[in-house]
Design an enzyme around this catalytic site. Structure first.
Site, PDB file in Angstrom:
ATOM      1  N   GLN A   1      -3.051 -53.313 -10.024  1.00 57.89           N
ATOM      2  CA  GLN A   1      -3.834 -54.039  -9.037  1.00 57.89           C
ATOM      3  C   GLN A   1      -2.998 -54.258  -7.773  1.00 57.89           C
ATOM      4  O   GLN A   1      -1.790 -54.486  -7.828  1.00 57.89           O
ATOM      5  CB  GLN A   1      -4.263 -55.395  -9.604  1.00 57.89           C
ATOM      6  CG  GLN A   1      -5.219 -55.316 -10.763  1.00 57.89           C
ATOM      7  CD  GLN A   1      -6.660 -55.075 -10.332  1.00 57.89           C
ATOM      8  OE1 GLN A   1      -6.937 -54.847  -9.159  1.00 57.89           O
ATOM      9  NE2 GLN A   1      -7.568 -55.104 -11.289  1.00 57.89           N
TER      10      GLN A   1
ATOM     11  N   CYS B   1     -14.678 -54.426 -10.727  1.00 55.90           N
ATOM     12  CA  CYS B   1     -14.297 -54.417  -9.309  1.00 55.90           C
ATOM     13  C   CYS B   1     -15.471 -53.972  -8.440  1.00 55.90           C
ATOM     14  O   CYS B   1     -15.286 -53.702  -7.252  1.00 55.90           O
ATOM     15  CB  CYS B   1     -13.087 -53.513  -9.076  1.00 55.90           C
ATOM     16  SG  CYS B   1     -13.341 -51.784  -9.512  1.00 55.90           S
TER      17      CYS B   1
END
Length: 479
Positions: free
Chosen positions: A312, A437
Site C-alpha cells: 500500500q 479499493c
C-alpha cells in the site's frame, strides 16, 4: 492510453446517468462545445467531479463542489451527458480550500475540498455505488465514518515519475490529465519528501551528465522513468531506473554520483521496458547496485520489498487498515485462514498471530518469493504462501481436506474474479472480510456475496488523501 481512458470515463458516465438519480429530459438538449452555461452543483461523482444539471441533463464539472453556482464552458457532450470546465464561480462552498499542488495532474483531484469534506465524500462514494448495484439489504448497510489522517500530506511512499525533455529542459513529474504532456513537479505535497528529493536529484544528475533520455515521438533514447520507494520505518530508499533497452549509459558514474548525493538510496535496480508501451514496468528487472530489498515495518512485522512487490502507498494508514481487519475477522487459534490476493503477505502475516494456520496465494511469483522470505524473517511458523489463483487453489485444498474457516480478500481495483466469487459462495467460510479499493467493483461483488452473507458494516479508511480514491473493509457474517 488516452483513448482508452476517455472510453472508460464515458463508460462510467453512461452507467452513472442510467442510475435514475434524476429523471432525464426526453427531448434533446441542444448544446455546442464552447457554450457557456450556469450550473448549480448538486453533489460529487465517484471520481470527485461536481455534478449538476442543465435542463435536466447531467453535467460533469471537475473542480466544482456541492452548493456552488458556476459559469462553465462545454468541453464535450453526448446524448446522455455534458462535460464542462469552470470559467467563474458565482457562489462558492464553505468547504472550498486553496490547493497547493498543480491541479493539471492527477492524484490531487480533491485538493480543493476541505479534509473534513473529503472524509464525508469517501463515505458517500460507497453509498452511491450501493445505490447503483443494489445488493440485497443495501439500504440498511452500516457505513461507518471514514478514518482519516492527523496529517494528510507526505503519505505516498512511492513516486513513479516519467523523465522527458520538455522545452529544452529535463522534466520529471506526471502527465497533464487526459493528455500526454509531462508536467514538471518540484512540489507534490502527497509524496513522501524522500521520494520527491530522490527523483528530483537524480533528474539533476541525468541533466548534468547529458545522458540519453527517452523520446516517445521517435521511440529513441534510453532513460524513461524514475521510481523511488521509501521505507517509512527505516528511511531507506529504493531507486529503479526504467530504460528503453538493456543499456544504461555510463552506469558506473551514474551510480557513483547517486550514491554520493543520496546516501539514503540503498538499492538501485534497472527495469527494461522496450518501446512505446503505456505500461510503466517491463518484465525484466535487475539489481545494479546495493541491497536486493528495502524493508518496511507494519504493526511490529517487517516486510522485504523488491522493486515490483506490492505494498500500500500509505504505510501509516496501512497499519490502521490491518488493525481494522484483525478486529473484523475476530480470529481464534482454531481458525484456518486464507489470504487471497496476498501480495508479499502483509495482511496474512499480520493476522498469523491470531489464527491457527494461514495459507495465502498470489499469481505473481516474485510476490510469493517475498512473502515466503517475510514469513521467515518474522519467525512466523503457521503461514505458507503459494503461486496460483485463489479460485483454483481453494477448491484444490478443500478436495484434499483443508477447508478454511476464515477468508480475507484484497483484490485489485477490478474486484473479485467472477470464478472466485462463485468459489466463495460454494465454500462459505464462516469469517469473511473484504478489503476493497474500489467502491463500484465492491458493490458489484456484493450482489453475489449478499446471497450468502450479511454485511455487518463497511469501514472506509482514507488511504489516499486529496484524491477521490477509496479504501476500506467489509465485515461479513454468514446468513
Amino acid at each position: 492510453m488516452e483513448n482508452k481512458q476517455k472510453n472508460r470515463t464515458h463508460d462510467y458516465k453512461n452507467k452513472h446517468v442510467s442510475r435514475g438519480t434524476k429523471k432525464q429530459n426526453t427531448t434533446p438538449v441542444k448544446v455546442e462545445i464552447g457554450d457557456h452555461l450556469l450550473i448549480t452543483i448538486k453533489r460529487l461523482g465517484i471520481n470527485g467531479e461536481g455534478i449538476g444539471y442543465y435542463k435536466r441533463k447531467i453535467t460533469f464539472i471537475p473542480g466544482a463542489l456541492p452548493g456552488e453556482v458556476v459559469e462553465v464552458e462545454v468541453t464535450n457532450f453526448t446524448n446522455k451527458f455534458i462535460e464542462a470546465k469552470v470559467l467563474k464561480f458565482k457562489q462558492t462552498s464553505k468547504q472550498r480550500v486553496t490547493p497547493v499542488d498543480n491541479q493539471e495532474v492527477g492524484g490531487v483531484e480533491l485538493a480543493h475540498l476541505s479534509y473534513e469534506g473529503q472524509l464525508k465524500f469517501k463515505q458517500d462514494v460507497i453509498r452511491q455505488a450501493l445505490e447503483k448495484y443494489r445488493p440485497a439489504g443495501y439500504a440498511h448497510y452500516k457505513l461507518l465514518p471514514t478514518i482519516g489522517m492527523d496529517d494528510p500530506t507526505g503519505y505516498r511512499n512511492k513516486a513513479q515519475f516519467p523523465v522527458r525533455e520538455v522545452n529544452g529542459k529535463l522534466a520529471v513529474g506526471m502527465y497533464k490529465r487526459q493528455s500526454h504532456k509531462l508536467i514538471d513537479l518540484p512540489v507534490m505535497t502527497t509524496q513522501h519528501p524522500a521520494t520527491l528529493k530522490v527523483v528530483r536529484t537524480v533528474r539533476d544528475i541525468l541533466a548534468d551528465m547529458k545522458l540519453s533520455i527517452y523520446d516517445e515521438r521517435r521511440n529513441r533514447g534510453s532513460i524513461k522513468t524514475l521510481i523511488a520507494r521509501v521505507s517509512e520505518s527505516t528511511g531507506d530508499v529504493q531507486l529503479t531506473i526504467v530504460t528503453n533497452g538493456r543499456s544504461l549509459p555510463e552506469a558506473d558514474e551514474l551510480i557513483a554520483r547517486i550514491h554520493a548525493a543520496l546516501p539514503e538510496v540503498v538499492s538501485i535496480h534497472q527495469n527494461i521496458n522496450r518501446g512505446d508501451s503505456s505500461l510503466i514496468w517491463g518484465d525484466d528487472t535487475r539489481q545494479i547496485w546495493g541491497e536486493d530489498y528495502i524493508t518496511e515495518e507494519i504493526n511490529g512485522k517487517t516486510f522485504k520489498l523488491s522493486p515490483r512487490a506490492f505494498l500500500q502507498l500509505n504505510p501509516r494508514q496501512t497499519q490502521r487498515l490491518y488493525q481494522e481487519t484483525i478486529k473484523a475477522l475476530d480470529l481464534t487459534k482454531a481458525d484456518k485462514l486464507i489470504d487471497a490476493y496476498s501480495g508479499v503477505g502483509t495482511i496474512g502475516i499480520s493476522l498469523a498471530d491470531h489464527a491457527g494456520e494461514v495459507r495465502g496465494m498470489d499469481t505473481i511469483p516474485e510476490s510469493i518469493d517475498d512473502a515466503t522470505e517475510n514469513v521467515i524473517d518474522n519467525n512466523v511458523s503457521n503461514a505458507t504462501y503459494y503461486v496460483g489463483a485463489a479460485e483454483e487453489l481453494i477448491p484444490q485444498w478443500a478436495s484434499e481436506g483443508w477447508i478454511a474457516d476464515a477468508l480475507v480478500v484484497d483484490p485489485p481495483r477490478t474486484g473479485l474474479d467472477s470464478a472466485l466469487r462463485q468459489t466463495i459462495l460454494a465454500t462459505k467460510p464462516e469469517k469473511f472480510v473484504y478489503v476493497s479499493c474500489n467502491a463500484s467493483t465492491l458493490a458489484r461483488d456484493l450482489v453475489d456475496l449478499a446471497k450468502v452473507y450479511r454485511v455487518d458494516y463497511i469501514q472506509s479508511i482514507d488511504m489516499f488523501p486529496q484524491t477521490a480514491r477509496w479504501e476500506g473493509i467489509v465485515k461479513f457474517t454468514k446468513k
